[in-house]
Design a protein around this motif. Structure first.
Motif, PDB file in Angstrom:
ATOM      1  N   GLU A 259       0.823  -1.210   0.000  1.00 50.16           N
ATOM      2  CA  GLU A 259       0.000   0.000   0.000  1.00 50.16           C
ATOM      3  C   GLU A 259       0.859   1.263   0.000  1.00 50.16           C
ATOM      4  OE1 GLU A 259      -3.542  -0.029   0.439  1.00 50.16           O
ATOM      5  OE2 GLU A 259      -3.607   2.167   0.282  1.00 50.16           O
ATOM      6  N   TYR A 260       1.940   1.250   0.783  1.00 51.04           N
ATOM      7  CA  TYR A 260       2.640   2.516   1.027  1.00 51.04           C
ATOM      8  C   TYR A 260       4.075   2.589   0.522  1.00 51.04           C
ATOM      9  CZ  TYR A 260      -1.358   3.231   4.086  1.00 51.04           C
ATOM     10  OH  TYR A 260      -2.628   3.357   4.578  1.00 51.04           O
ATOM     11  N   ARG A 261       4.592   1.498  -0.013  1.00 50.14           N
ATOM     12  CA  ARG A 261       6.000   1.526  -0.398  1.00 50.14           C
ATOM     13  C   ARG A 261       6.209   1.157  -1.872  1.00 50.14           C
ATOM     14  NH1 ARG A 261       9.645   0.617   3.912  1.00 50.14           N
ATOM     15  NH2 ARG A 261      11.134   0.057   2.310  1.00 50.14           N
ATOM     16  N   ALA A 269       8.853  -1.129  -6.396  1.00 54.23           N
ATOM     17  CA  ALA A 269       8.824  -1.335  -4.941  1.00 54.23           C
ATOM     18  C   ALA A 269      10.124  -0.872  -4.303  1.00 54.23           C
ATOM     19  CB  ALA A 269       8.603  -2.810  -4.645  1.00 54.23           C
ATOM     20  N   SER A 270      10.011  -0.315  -3.117  1.00 60.30           N
ATOM     21  CA  SER A 270      11.217   0.043  -2.355  1.00 60.30           C
ATOM     22  C   SER A 270      11.477  -1.017  -1.287  1.00 60.30           C
ATOM     23  CB  SER A 270      11.077   1.425  -1.718  1.00 60.30           C
ATOM     24  OG  SER A 270      10.022   1.409  -0.777  1.00 60.30           O
ATOM     25  N   PHE A 271      11.090  -2.248  -1.596  1.00 66.06           N
ATOM     26  CA  PHE A 271      11.256  -3.357  -0.650  1.00 66.06           C
ATOM     27  C   PHE A 271      11.269  -4.667  -1.439  1.00 66.06           C
ATOM     28  CE2 PHE A 271       6.773  -2.824  -1.446  1.00 66.06           C
ATOM     29  CZ  PHE A 271       6.319  -4.119  -1.633  1.00 66.06           C
TER      30      PHE A 271
END
Lengths: 607, 343
Positions: A259-261, A269-271
């Motif tokens: 939702e947030y990253r 994606a930052s993950f």
């Protein structure tokens, strides 16, 4: 014992018990009762009354008995309470045992055909034709079964006088946006409520009345809180292997990350989340990622901790940051996977072979799950070591009231990482040299463009330059520096929370989810003229406050949820000269610890 | 006196800058021959050493990353678990080139599970198995790749069938699988360089004789045996993207595989007419080789179209490892939104 039961005294005097009782719903796993129980709990919560909810469930997907307990308490006590005032006996499999377990004068709401009134004459029965009412709620047979659960919500709401507006709100929240489901469930509640109004004569003393004690508060489980702490700590690599009761930590984190990253523009994606093939791989991945510079984590429970042992020692010895969440359950072996425990303390603390000791964080509240999860990432990078965050099933999977979480005020601390420019400036980089005298060396990340930046990480003996060695003096140097680093950690891990009661001769030491019960225990003991001080341990290694606390009391009780008094033993090792002052109270039957148990155990020893 | 400057590669580094510490393995160890080809391959490819991460498990083979690429970060992990560490490193920083060195014990026994899952995920890396059929560091016990009937130095005959790591990798969907021999440097260096251009897991199983414990008569992993038995599937050439050269060849005698970075693999066919892009043929060929006791080497299988792990992870160009707080910590409003939803 009567004198100690704060609630029951009032019951006798006034004949009307307001906002102080427990409701237990006995159903069948997989029958859909979870939503109804949440609606019931949330409706009371929204009336401003402190509540807590506990799901006591089997290791099973469908068909076995399950119990959900809602404790309503005007004083804000949220620990488990062993006495049940109101039973909703919906499960024919367990109904007889359930009703037998009630105290005299308790209330039992049950389907009329179970004829439970024949079993306990000393219990107040409200018998409801649920099957008949369900037929009114829907023509669909499958739906009837589900709606049965909302019928009891209606009956209880009428009996206790729960505000209907709050039930409407809770149902809307529960079935977010699904209009059809909202209408169906609301209708079932109404049918139950109307039937109760027309057919039942209120004979029990239990009522809810609006308060203002939940204003601004949230309801959340500990696993979600840990997930949020990790999210705002800037976690970048998450590795995990499904295991009860920790799965929902990563699952909820994945939802938040999605939702947030994910960048709205690029869709990137930052993950990275990796569901590993087992826990060995999960921690291997987390260490690989931590070594390469990611903020990495994994979450598991006892059996997974066992599997992670070899890598945990590797991470300690080679000094790689990562965060390991252990949502403890009952062991050994498979144990009771859906029951709570605090028995991984020593195994996590010394996880691996050889001289290994880890920094362990022990959140004792929902807010601490959030805050310590965040802090764990900073500590992992500051101390370049795996950090263990120990919660348990009770904290992790049950719903708790909490103050809302606060946005982190401190910037993310990536620890002692040297860039190419740093090396150029310093003129030298040696991976394992104690440059600053705190035992914490400097590291570089792969990809650092400097001829001196690279080093070789190895689990074998290594010198300050990370070179292979079997020289005794090199090994001693390394082990002693690691110990020095551990001693440094004492000043940086969360200090205990200490509450000193004037004139108190005895002290209580507890940690983790036991705190909910200890708060109540102290009030109970106070009523019995036994004032107590309280120290809640929040991390290992211990900090200086511990010695001071033990010294300043005649004796202390270490309260914990394991058989072998693991925390007591660690404290005795820490304070050998004070060992005789340290006593033990242990609760380890798989149920969350309750205040009366602790009070009784202390009273017994204080006699 | 004449001083000659050593030659440099395309990024201006000398071969010496790709070397490591002196080897501590036995003289004549096949692993050292492989190390030499790794150094050569990375030098000739002109890889930036600081953008390489070297990984290994435990065993003689796993010691070797200390003997090459001194200017690259190295991670000598725990026994059989290098794949998980590599997966984590790759997730944290997909801009690094990963090279893992393992052995037959490290991969085919204790680490078989992790090996399978690494391949299944197609983690971009070169994965070298230095395969000698025995545990060297613990003095000569059989490993799971020892051939049925192979004789140990002690005279014991191996009674269990081997695990063929190439066959297994192909079965699991590995996108680059080669087999070579430490005594065939020309083929090995070509395979290594091709693996360096591959975007996905590149498994190279290299028969690497253990001169101390498994180089005797009756061993199927001995230098003599391997030299006599080696049957290349093709003559392997690798043309990097930065030096395209064209050659004339008879139609049908050459197969060219274009790699994602523009490099090319040129395979000069033998009478076998082997096509390494055909997965079924690859599996069949390995099976037949086992039955006939053949030692086939070369590029067994390649699939340049398979998505690699970092693509599946859908991360941006910058490595996750060094993303700034502005990206990794959501805004205050996000927390407020979440809190409001829990009230």
């Amino acid at each position: 014992m009567n004198t100690l039961a704060v609630g029951s005294k009032e019951k006798l005097e006034k004949g009307r018990v307001v906002n102080d009782f427990s409701i237990q719903v006995a159903t069948v796993n997989g029958s859909g009762s979870q939503s109804s129980n949440s609606v019931l709990m949330r409706s009371i919560f929204q009336m401003g009354i402190p509540v807590s909810g506990k799901n006591l469930f089997p290791s099973n997907i469908a068909g076995l008995p399950t119990w959900f307990t809602i404790r309503v308490n005007k004083n804000g006590y949220v620990a488990r309470k062993s006495d049940i005032e109101i039973l909703i006996a919906m499960n024919p499999q367990t109904a007889i045992d359930d009703v037998k377990s009630l105290s005299t004068g308790a209330v039992c709401i049950s389907p009329v055909e179970l004829k439970l009134d024949a079993i306990r004459k000393d219990v107040l029965h409200y018998q409801v034709p649920f099957t008949e009412l369900a037929a009114k709620a829907s023509e669909n047979l499958k739906l009837r079964k589900l709606l049965m659960n909302m019928l009891y919500v209606g009956v209880v709401a009428e009996l206790l006088n729960i505000d209907h507006g709050q039930i409407e709100n809770s149902i809307s929240k529960q079935f977010e946006g699904k209009t059809k489901a909202i209408d169906l469930n609301l209708n079932a509640v109404k049918i139950g409520r109307e039937w109760a109004r027309e057919n039942l004569k209120k004979e029990d003393p239990y009522f809810v009345e609006p308060m203002d004690k939940t204003q601004g508060k949230i309801i959340i489980d500990g696993n979600a809180a840990c997930a949020l702490g990790s999210l705002f700590a800037g976690v970048t690599v998450v590795t995990w292997y499904p295991i009860t009761p920790s799965s929902s930590l990563c699952e909820q984190l994945i939802d938040y990350l999605k939702e947030y990253r994910i960048d709205k523009e690029s869709g990137k994606a930052s993950f990275a989340v990796i569901q590993a093939e087992d826990e060995l791989a999960a921690i291997g991945m987390a260490l690989g990622a931590g070594w390469a510079g990611a903020r990495s984590m994994t979450s598991t429970s006892g059996p997974g901790i066992s599997l992670m042992a070899e890598f945990a020692g590797y991470g300690y010895f080679t000094e790689i940051p990562t965060v390991v969440f252990d949502v403890q359950r009952v062991g050994p072996s498979t144990g009771m996977p859906t029951r709570t425990s605090q028995a991984d303390l020593i195994s996590a603390y010394t996880l691996s072979h050889g001289d290994t000791k880890h920094i362990v964080l022990l959140p004792g509240s929902i807010i601490e799950c959030y805050e310590m999860a965040g802090e764990a990432f900073d500590l992992a990078e500051k101390f370049q070591t795996p950090i263990f965050v120990l919660t348990d099933l009770d904290l992790g999977m049950n719903n708790w009231m909490s103050d809302p979480f606060e946005y982190p005020t401190k910037p993310i601390n990536r620890g002692k990482v040297m860039t190419a420019a740093d090396i150029e400036k310093a003129g030298v980089f040696e991976r394992y040299r104690d440059v600053d005298g705190d035992g914490i060396p400097y590291r570089t990340l792969p990809g650092t463009d400097h001829p001196q930046a690279a080093y070789f990480t190895r689990g074998s003996g290594h010198n300050e330059k990370a070179g292979y060695t079997e020289k005794p003096e090199d090994y001693l140097n390394l082990m002693n520096r690691l110990d020095k680093k551990f001693q440094t950690a004492r000043k940086f891990v969360p200090a205990p929370v200490v509450s000193v009661e004037k004139g108190a001769k005895i002290g209580i030491i507890a940690y983790g989810s036991s705190d909910f019960a200890i708060v109540e225990t102290r009030d109970q003991l106070k009523v019995a003229n036994i004032p107590t001080s309280y120290l809640r341990v929040r991390a290992l290694p211990f900090t200086d406050e511990l010695r001071k606390f033990v010294e300043s009391h005649d004796h202390v009780y270490v309260v914990e949820q394991n058989r072998d008094a693991q925390m007591r033993d660690l404290i005795r090792l820490e304070l050998p000269d004070l060992a005789m002052k340290i006593r033990s109270v242990r609760h380890y039957d798989g149920l969350p610890i309750d205040a009366q148990f602790v009070t009784d155990a202390i009273m017994e020893q204080e006699r | 006196m004449v001083t000659s400057t050593p030659p440099t590669n395309r990024i201006g580094l000398t071969m010496a800058e790709y070397k490591g510490a002196p080897s501590t393995l036995c003289d004549g160890c096949g692993h050292d021959a492989i190390t030499a080809q790794i150094i050569k391959a990375f030098y000739e490819l002109g890889k930036e050493p600081h953008m390489v991460a070297k990984l290994s498990g435990i065993g003689c083979s796993s010691k070797t990353p200390a003997y090459f690429l001194n200017r690259s970060h190295g991670f000598n992990s725990v026994h059989g678990r290098m794949p998980s560490v590599a997966t984590g490193v790759s997730a944290a920083n997909h801009t690094l080139s990963l090279i893992g060195v393992s052995g037959d014990g490290d991969t085919a026994s204790i680490g078989l599970g992790q090996f399978c899952h690494l391949v299944r995920r197609n983690v971009p890396m070169i994965y070298i198995v230095e395969n000698n059929g025995v545990y060297g560091l613990t003095k000569g016990q059989f490993s799971a790749t020892a051939d049925l009937g192979s004789k140990a130095k002690s005279g014991v005959i191996n009674e269990l069938p081997p695990i063929d790591l190439c066959g297994l990798a192909i079965e699991l969907g590995c996108s680059f699988v080669g087999r070579s021999f430490a005594g065939d440097p020309k083929q090995l260096v070509a395979l290594l360089k091709a693996a360096g251009s591959h975007k996905g897991t590149a498994v190279i199983d290299v028969i690497s004789p253990c001169v101390t414990f498994n180089n005797h008569e009756g061993s199927t992993k001995a230098y003599k045996y391997a030299k006599e038995m080696e049957t290349p599937l093709h003559e392997l050439g690798y043309i990097p993207f930065f030096e395209q050269i064209s050659v004339d060849y008879e139609p049908g005698s050459m197969q060219e595989v274009e790699m994602h970075d523009g490099s090319k693999i040129r395979l000069k066919k033998t009478e076998r007419n082997y096509d390494p892009t055909n997965q079924t043929q690859a599996i069949l060929t390995i099976k037949e080789a086992h039955d006939k006791k053949e030692f086939l080497t070369g590029l067994l299988y390649i699939n340049e179209d398979k998505e690699d792990f970092s693509t599946i992870m859908n991360v941006g160009d910058a490595p996750l490892a060094t993303l700034p707080q502005e990206i990794t910590r959501p805004a205050k409003s996000v927390l407020e939104e979440i809190m409001a939803g829990l009230k």
